[in-house]
Write an enzyme that holds these catalytic residues in place. Structure first.
Site, PDB file in Angstrom:
ATOM      1  N   CYS A 139      -8.726   3.160   7.689  1.00 26.84           N
ATOM      2  CA  CYS A 139     -10.193   2.797   7.350  1.00 26.84           C
ATOM      3  C   CYS A 139     -11.148   2.261   8.262  1.00 26.84           C
ATOM      4  O   CYS A 139     -10.528   2.030   9.524  1.00 26.84           O
ATOM      5  CB  CYS A 139     -10.020   1.504   6.280  1.00 26.84           C
ATOM      6  SG  CYS A 139     -10.042   0.122   6.961  1.00 26.84           S
ATOM      7  N   SER A 146      -0.581  -5.840   7.500  1.00 30.78           N
ATOM      8  CA  SER A 146      -0.409  -4.746   8.485  1.00 30.78           C
ATOM      9  C   SER A 146      -1.310  -4.663   9.417  1.00 30.78           C
ATOM     10  O   SER A 146      -0.873  -4.573  10.641  1.00 30.78           O
ATOM     11  CB  SER A 146      -0.133  -3.330   7.523  1.00 30.78           C
ATOM     12  OG  SER A 146       0.142  -2.378   8.391  1.00 30.78           O
ATOM     13  N   ASN A 147      -2.735  -4.802   9.062  1.00 33.33           N
ATOM     14  CA  ASN A 147      -3.751  -4.337   9.992  1.00 33.33           C
ATOM     15  C   ASN A 147      -3.758  -5.587  11.112  1.00 33.33           C
ATOM     16  O   ASN A 147      -3.960  -5.472  12.228  1.00 33.33           O
ATOM     17  CB  ASN A 147      -5.124  -4.388   9.227  1.00 33.33           C
ATOM     18  CG  ASN A 147      -5.638  -5.586   8.858  1.00 33.33           C
ATOM     19  OD1 ASN A 147      -6.544  -6.508   9.463  1.00 33.33           O
ATOM     20  ND2 ASN A 147      -5.322  -5.997   7.634  1.00 33.33           N
ATOM     21  N   THR A 181      -3.869   3.042   5.365  1.00 34.76           N
ATOM     22  CA  THR A 181      -5.111   2.831   5.882  1.00 34.76           C
ATOM     23  C   THR A 181      -5.185   1.773   7.095  1.00 34.76           C
ATOM     24  O   THR A 181      -6.068   1.509   7.826  1.00 34.76           O
ATOM     25  CB  THR A 181      -6.197   2.259   4.896  1.00 34.76           C
ATOM     26  OG1 THR A 181      -5.620   1.221   4.225  1.00 34.76           O
ATOM     27  CG2 THR A 181      -6.171   3.477   3.640  1.00 34.76           C
ATOM     28  N   GLU A 196       1.057  -1.184   0.013  1.00 35.57           N
ATOM     29  CA  GLU A 196       0.002  -0.046   0.060  1.00 35.57           C
ATOM     30  C   GLU A 196       0.958   1.274   0.097  1.00 35.57           C
ATOM     31  O   GLU A 196       0.482   2.009  -0.708  1.00 35.57           O
ATOM     32  CB  GLU A 196      -0.905  -0.043   1.086  1.00 35.57           C
ATOM     33  CG  GLU A 196      -1.957   1.133   1.128  1.00 35.57           C
ATOM     34  CD  GLU A 196      -2.661   1.234   2.360  1.00 35.57           C
ATOM     35  OE1 GLU A 196      -3.306   2.350   2.617  1.00 35.57           O
ATOM     36  OE2 GLU A 196      -3.192   0.154   2.792  1.00 35.57           O
TER      37      GLU A 196
END
Length: 317
Positions: A201, A230-231, A171, A132
């Site tokens: 997000c 990542s999240n 995000t 990203e």
């Protein structure tokens, strides 16, 4: 059979697939239905091995660069987004290209483009090398987007004009960590433009809030997700910061370190935005073989967002 020790499993909600991931997977499946296999996908469509393997079994071919794709087969760009040079190359080669970039990532791309048109230099809060980050920084010419990963990076920034700056963010970051970096940017550059709306997000924010709500109830936290997600990794960090003495990322039930969970009586369970619910159920079943499990859901938000697939997939072949 001996009595099993009691255990309460607290399921964080929301968890698992977000609207952007749902859309990206659907795009690959619809491309396979429309054009037949193989359909090429530049980078993992989402960061989850289970999902990628399932799509590969249907005929998707995952590659890292467009140069690995033939001209005469469709290519899908991953949910993380791509630099502008990638769709430009696909157009030059007259390829059928389908963009599965999450609309919330596209929003950040558009934000960067608007600032660039106004002569504003961008600062991007993100992780170096993440797809990203590469995709967003690749929307503008070299030098127009400066990357910061930590508060310390802010102090080292060398900008063109402190009066013409704006920042955007990846995000999938930690809400709390990003707030600290944003505060450092505003302190050093008082005239910097912040995003009109938070770039992080809704799904990332909601999943982190759910972990914070579960944290006071549990002895340990398990996050289902990929090491390159990542999240998912941020959920582990949020759990640790919220007081979980043991906060661990696992890909599947087979990855659970049962010795580390000896003596625990309450465990939190969540899943990153690219992890399917089938893997959550797999972990719950694994716990049921070792404990007398009580499942409780801790819900902090309800998600009902849905994103449309690109028009090219809705048109007849």
């Amino acid at each position: 059979m001996p009595d099993l020790p009691p255990l309460t499993l607290y399921l964080a909600a929301p968890r698992g697939f977000c609207a952007g991931v749902d859309r990206a997977i659907k795009i690959v499946e619809m491309a396979l239905q429309k054009w037949g296999p193989p359909v090429y996908v530049r980078h993992e469509i989402v960061h989850n091995r289970f999902v990628v393997d399932a799509l590969r079994a249907q005929g998707a071919v995952f590659v890292e660069e467009l140069s690995e794709c033939p001209d005469d087969r469709p290519v899908v760009f991953s949910a993380h987004g791509v630099p502008k040079s990638v769709p430009a190359e696909a157009a030059d080669r007259r390829m059928i290209a389908v963009d599965a970039t999450c609309p919330l990532v596209t929003k950040v791309h558009n934000e960067a483009a608007r600032h660039h048109e106004a002569g504003t230099q961008m600062i991007y809060i993100g992780h170096a090398g993440h797809p990203e980050t590469v995709g967003t920084m690749g929307q503008l010419p070299p030098g127009e987007v400066l990357l910061v990963e930590t508060v310390e990076d802010v102090a080292r920034l060398q900008v063109r004009d402190p009066a013409k700056l704006a920042f955007i963010t990846q995000t999938t970051l930690s809400v709390d960590d990003t707030a600290g970096i944003a505060a450092a940017l505003k302190a050093r550059f008082p005239l910097i433009h912040a995003p009109a709306h938070d770039d992080i997000c809704y799904a990332t924010t909601n999943r982190q809030a759910a972990v914070k709500a579960v944290a006071p109830k549990i002895d340990a936290l398990l996050v289902i997700g990929a090491p390159n997600s990542s999240n998912s990794r941020r959920l582990v960090e949020v759990g640790s910061a919220a007081g979980c003495g043991y906060s661990m990322l696992i890909q599947r039930a087979a990855d659970i370190d049962w010795r580390a969970l000896t003596g625990v009586r309450a465990i939190g369970l969540t899943a990153g935005a690219s992890a399917p619910e089938v893997l959550v159920n797999e972990v719950i079943d694994a716990f049921r073989t070792r404990f007398a499990v009580t499942v409780e859901q801790v819900e902090t938000a309800v998600e009902d967002i849905e994103f449309k697939v690109p028009r090219i997939l809705r048109e007849p072949a």
